[in-house]
Design a protein around this motif. Structure first.
Motif, PDB file in Angstrom:
ATOM      1  N   LEU A 152      47.336-131.151 -58.850  1.00  0.00           N
ATOM      2  CA  LEU A 152      48.726-130.983 -58.438  1.00  0.00           C
ATOM      3  C   LEU A 152      48.937-129.652 -57.725  1.00  0.00           C
ATOM      4  N   ALA A 153      48.348-128.587 -58.250  1.00  0.00           N
ATOM      5  CA  ALA A 153      48.476-127.279 -57.585  1.00  0.00           C
ATOM      6  C   ALA A 153      47.843-127.306 -56.199  1.00  0.00           C
ATOM      7  N   ALA A 154      46.699-127.989 -56.075  1.00  0.00           N
ATOM      8  CA  ALA A 154      46.034-128.081 -54.774  1.00  0.00           C
ATOM      9  C   ALA A 154      46.874-128.874 -53.776  1.00  0.00           C
ATOM     10  N   VAL A 155      47.514-129.949 -54.250  1.00  0.00           N
ATOM     11  CA  VAL A 155      48.381-130.741 -53.377  1.00  0.00           C
ATOM     12  C   VAL A 155      49.539-129.889 -52.863  1.00  0.00           C
ATOM     13  N   LEU A 156      50.132-129.100 -53.743  1.00  0.00           N
ATOM     14  CA  LEU A 156      51.255-128.249 -53.334  1.00  0.00           C
ATOM     15  C   LEU A 156      50.799-127.188 -52.334  1.00  0.00           C
ATOM     16  N   ARG A 157      49.653-126.582 -52.593  1.00  0.00           N
ATOM     17  CA  ARG A 157      49.140-125.562 -51.665  1.00  0.00           C
ATOM     18  C   ARG A 157      48.804-126.189 -50.319  1.00  0.00           C
ATOM     19  N   ARG A 158      48.200-127.377 -50.366  1.00  0.00           N
ATOM     20  CA  ARG A 158      47.844-128.078 -49.131  1.00  0.00           C
ATOM     21  C   ARG A 158      49.092-128.427 -48.328  1.00  0.00           C
ATOM     22  N   GLY A 159      50.183-128.759 -49.065  1.00  0.00           N
ATOM     23  CA  GLY A 159      51.409-129.179 -48.398  1.00  0.00           C
ATOM     24  C   GLY A 159      52.057-128.101 -47.569  1.00  0.00           C
ATOM     25  N   ILE A 160      51.814-126.826 -47.919  1.00  0.00           N
ATOM     26  CA  ILE A 160      52.468-125.747 -47.164  1.00  0.00           C
ATOM     27  C   ILE A 160      51.476-124.830 -46.445  1.00  0.00           C
ATOM     28  N   SER A 161      50.202-125.200 -46.459  1.00  0.00           N
ATOM     29  CA  SER A 161      49.215-124.401 -45.734  1.00  0.00           C
ATOM     30  C   SER A 161      48.991-124.976 -44.333  1.00  0.00           C
ATOM     31  N   ARG A 162      48.573-124.143 -43.427  1.00  0.00           N
ATOM     32  CA  ARG A 162      48.269-124.527 -42.048  1.00  0.00           C
ATOM     33  C   ARG A 162      49.458-125.206 -41.359  1.00  0.00           C
ATOM     34  N   VAL A 163      50.627-124.725 -41.674  1.00  0.00           N
ATOM     35  CA  VAL A 163      51.839-125.267 -41.050  1.00  0.00           C
ATOM     36  C   VAL A 163      52.350-124.273 -40.023  1.00  0.00           C
ATOM     37  N   TRP A 200      57.774-124.929 -38.662  1.00  0.00           N
ATOM     38  CA  TRP A 200      57.849-126.060 -39.594  1.00  0.00           C
ATOM     39  C   TRP A 200      57.695-125.646 -41.050  1.00  0.00           C
ATOM     40  N   VAL A 201      57.502-124.356 -41.304  1.00  0.00           N
ATOM     41  CA  VAL A 201      57.183-123.927 -42.664  1.00  0.00           C
ATOM     42  C   VAL A 201      58.339-124.212 -43.629  1.00  0.00           C
ATOM     43  N   THR A 202      59.582-124.104 -43.169  1.00  0.00           N
ATOM     44  CA  THR A 202      60.718-124.343 -44.059  1.00  0.00           C
ATOM     45  C   THR A 202      60.764-125.801 -44.498  1.00  0.00           C
ATOM     46  N   PHE A 203      60.669-126.724 -43.543  1.00  0.00           N
ATOM     47  CA  PHE A 203      60.700-128.145 -43.896  1.00  0.00           C
ATOM     48  C   PHE A 203      59.497-128.516 -44.743  1.00  0.00           C
ATOM     49  N   ALA A 204      58.315-127.988 -44.379  1.00  0.00           N
ATOM     50  CA  ALA A 204      57.103-128.301 -45.145  1.00  0.00           C
ATOM     51  C   ALA A 204      57.242-127.830 -46.591  1.00  0.00           C
ATOM     52  N   LEU A 205      57.796-126.625 -46.771  1.00  0.00           N
ATOM     53  CA  LEU A 205      57.968-126.098 -48.120  1.00  0.00           C
ATOM     54  C   LEU A 205      59.004-126.913 -48.895  1.00  0.00           C
ATOM     55  N   ALA A 206      60.113-127.261 -48.233  1.00  0.00           N
ATOM     56  CA  ALA A 206      61.167-128.032 -48.904  1.00  0.00           C
ATOM     57  C   ALA A 206      60.668-129.422 -49.294  1.00  0.00           C
ATOM     58  N   PHE A 207      59.953-130.085 -48.401  1.00  0.00           N
ATOM     59  CA  PHE A 207      59.468-131.428 -48.718  1.00  0.00           C
ATOM     60  C   PHE A 207      58.371-131.384 -49.769  1.00  0.00           C
ATOM     61  N   THR A 208      57.548-130.323 -49.738  1.00  0.00           N
ATOM     62  CA  THR A 208      56.553-130.149 -50.793  1.00  0.00           C
ATOM     63  C   THR A 208      57.240-129.986 -52.138  1.00  0.00           C
ATOM     64  N   GLY A 209      58.406-129.324 -52.126  1.00  0.00           N
ATOM     65  CA  GLY A 209      59.188-129.205 -53.351  1.00  0.00           C
ATOM     66  C   GLY A 209      59.608-130.555 -53.882  1.00  0.00           C
ATOM     67  N   ALA A 242      56.344-127.435 -61.619  1.00  0.00           N
ATOM     68  CA  ALA A 242      56.608-127.183 -60.209  1.00  0.00           C
ATOM     69  C   ALA A 242      57.227-125.810 -59.986  1.00  0.00           C
ATOM     70  N   TYR A 243      58.080-125.384 -60.911  1.00  0.00           N
ATOM     71  CA  TYR A 243      58.692-124.059 -60.779  1.00  0.00           C
ATOM     72  C   TYR A 243      57.623-122.962 -60.772  1.00  0.00           C
ATOM     73  N   ILE A 244      56.692-123.078 -61.705  1.00  0.00           N
ATOM     74  CA  ILE A 244      55.680-122.039 -61.875  1.00  0.00           C
ATOM     75  C   ILE A 244      54.737-121.981 -60.682  1.00  0.00           C
ATOM     76  N   VAL A 245      54.408-123.144 -60.135  1.00  0.00           N
ATOM     77  CA  VAL A 245      53.416-123.205 -59.058  1.00  0.00           C
ATOM     78  C   VAL A 245      54.029-122.931 -57.695  1.00  0.00           C
ATOM     79  N   LEU A 246      55.136-123.606 -57.382  1.00  0.00           N
ATOM     80  CA  LEU A 246      55.626-123.606 -56.001  1.00  0.00           C
ATOM     81  C   LEU A 246      56.422-122.360 -55.628  1.00  0.00           C
ATOM     82  N   ILE A 247      57.200-121.789 -56.562  1.00  0.00           N
ATOM     83  CA  ILE A 247      58.076-120.674 -56.203  1.00  0.00           C
ATOM     84  C   ILE A 247      57.292-119.468 -55.680  1.00  0.00           C
TER      85      ILE A 247
END
Length: 498
Positions: free
Chosen positions: A98-109, A113-122, A132-137
């Motif tokens: 799950l942590a890798a999926v979240l990191r992948r979702g906002i990396s290389r963006v 597009w970083v705002t939308f990528a981060l919001a949708f990853t959320g 999710a709070y601990i990992v994504l914030i």
């Protein structure tokens, strides 16, 4: 700020949700005694039979309280399903998937597009529940800093997307399981045949996740970025100790293989339901009435477990077979507070159902609304307003739904509004003010991350950044629901909105 301070003072006076339901159960006992003494009753339009208030303080009530306590808990619809799902989610979480999926979702963006990528990853991160709070914030702040933008805004975007959009996701989450179980129990007051599955609101939740990510992006780019210019980060800000967005070759390989496994699982399920005589359909070939929807929680748990095992074996976080049950056990340990809360909730709901107070309130409320000529949209707005206010004080979504669901669900069912539709309305009100409530344990957590970048930031700073996002999300999400309802789009597989 005075309003928020008042909310914080009022909320701090509320007991823990466990004790809140114990107190409510005691209040219900007294109320049932009063209503039974007054011979309060109603006619259930579902079967035309009279429903009379029953006294919990009678001999029959005492027998039910003492004799059915274990049954009430063991047969609580949300208990088994959420535990089964969390067995699989725990493996995916502890393996690092799950942590890798979240990191992948906002990396290389790209930066734009970083705002939308981060919001949708959320929105995707809701599958990880509170993790999710601990990992994504912290990753949100790092992602913005990596593309040369103010990391404070990244923290806020991540926080709001996880908190204010908590009940919207493109994937099925543990919250879907919990809400579905409580809604099912509430719906049985009117119709015992109703079963609300974890997929009951999936189409609406999927669409909402894209809408909310777009709204977060729009408000951030048009308003928050301008405000960020007046709050530069400190020269000695801690920007290098929050982790790394990049994935190793091994982690990328693990994501690739787990993704392939997920596709294979989905393909196998699809192939299994294609034949008209599939065992996943009923005897008439109807998929919606077959055993598939009842097995959704099991399939979700298995999918999380399988992809978690494949990822863990690939990256080395799962070295031996015993690691898998150990991960599951750790997941059950994290679920302990929820299980304890479920015990109190299950007893309260059982008492509420036995006394018939819920049915009487629903029938009387429905009759009142019919006599006043109040239609669906007005009722929906009333529920949104009530739950939004309650949400500032009771931040537990399951506790809050267990409190209001037994009244709202049957009442609206008597107005020909499906239980799944009432649940969809609740999702909106239960989400948008999460990020505003000082009662949330993550409110202070986010403030701490903001202060890592700007030590002078306080509650006012956080509120000024969060409030515009929450208000616009509440208005837009409500309008989106009304458009969905007006167009008659199904809320989920085989679930009509009207």
């Amino acid at each position: 700020m005075r309003v928020l301070n008042g909310i914080e003072r009022a909320g701090n006076k509320l007991p823990h949700p466990f004790w809140l339901f114990i107190i409510l159960s005691a209040f219900l006992m007294v109320l049932s005694w009063v209503l039974a003494a007054m011979n309060v009753s109603a006619v259930n339009p579902a079967d035309g039979k009279p429903v009379v208030a029953q006294n919990l303080l009678s001999a029959e009530g005492a027998a039910m309280i003492l004799g059915d306590a274990i049954t009430n808990f063991a047969e609580f619809p949300a208990l088994g399903t959420v535990l089964v799902v969390m067995l699989g989610v725990a493996v995916a979480d502890r393996s690092g998937l799950l942590a890798a999926v979240l990191r992948r979702g906002i990396s290389r963006v790209p930066a734009r597009w970083v705002t939308f990528a981060l919001a949708f990853t959320g929105m995707i991160s809701h599958a990880a529940a509170d993790s999710a709070y601990i990992v994504l914030i912290p990753l949100g702040g790092l992602a913005f800093y990596a593309v040369g933008r103010n990391p404070i805004i990244g923290v806020i975007v991540a926080y709001v997307s996880v908190a204010a959009g908590f009940d919207a996701s493109p994937v099925v989450t543990p919250t879907d399981v919990i809400l579905g179980g409580i809604t099912t129990e509430a719906a049985h007051t009117v119709d015992p045949s109703v079963t609300v599955t974890p997929l009951a609101n999936y189409f609406f939740s999927l669409g909402s996740s894209f809408v909310l990510a777009a709204i977060i992006t729009l408000v951030t780019e048009t308003l928050l970025t301008k405000r960020a210019k007046s709050m530069p980060i400190d020269d000695d800000a801690e920007v290098g100790d929050l982790g790394d967005l990049s994935l190793s070759d091994q982690e990328r390989r693990g994501l690739r293989w787990s993704g392939i496994a997920l596709i294979v699982i989905a393909a196998l399920v699809a192939l299994a339901i294609v034949p008209s005589n599939s065992p996943l359909r009923d005897e008439k070939g109807d998929l919606a009435l077959g055993p598939l929807l009842g097995a959704v929680a099991l399939l979700i748990g298995l999918a999380f477990c399988v992809v978690g095992i494949i990822y863990g074996r690939t990256v080395g976080t799962i070295k031996q077979s015993s690691d898998v049950p150990n991960f599951m056990a750790h997941g059950m340990k994290e679920m302990a507070p929820v299980i304890v809360l479920f015990f109190a909730i299950s007893q309260f709901l059982a008492y509420f159902k036995w006394t018939n107070i819920g049915t009487i309130l629903a029938v009387k409320g429905a009759d009142l609304l019919k006599a006043a000529g109040i239609n669906g949209p007005v009722v929906f707005l009333g529920i949104l307003l009530i739950v939004t206010i309650i949400n500032l004080l009771i931040t537990s979504g399951s506790a809050q739904w267990a409190l209001v669901g037994p009244v709202f669900v049957p009442m609206l069912m008597l107005l020909d509004i499906p239980a799944e539709t009432t649940q969809a309305v609740y999702r909106i009100a239960d989400s948008c003010t999460n990020a505003l409530s000082p009662m949330s344990p993550y409110f202070v957590l986010v403030l701490g991350f903001v202060q890592r970048y700007r030590k002078s930031a306080g509650i006012g700073t956080l509120m000024a950044l969060v409030l515009p996002l929450c208000l616009v999300m509440l208005v837009t999400w409500t309008l989106f629901f009304f458009a969905w309802w007006a167009l008659g789009i199904p809320l989920g597989p085989g679930v009509p909105v009207r």
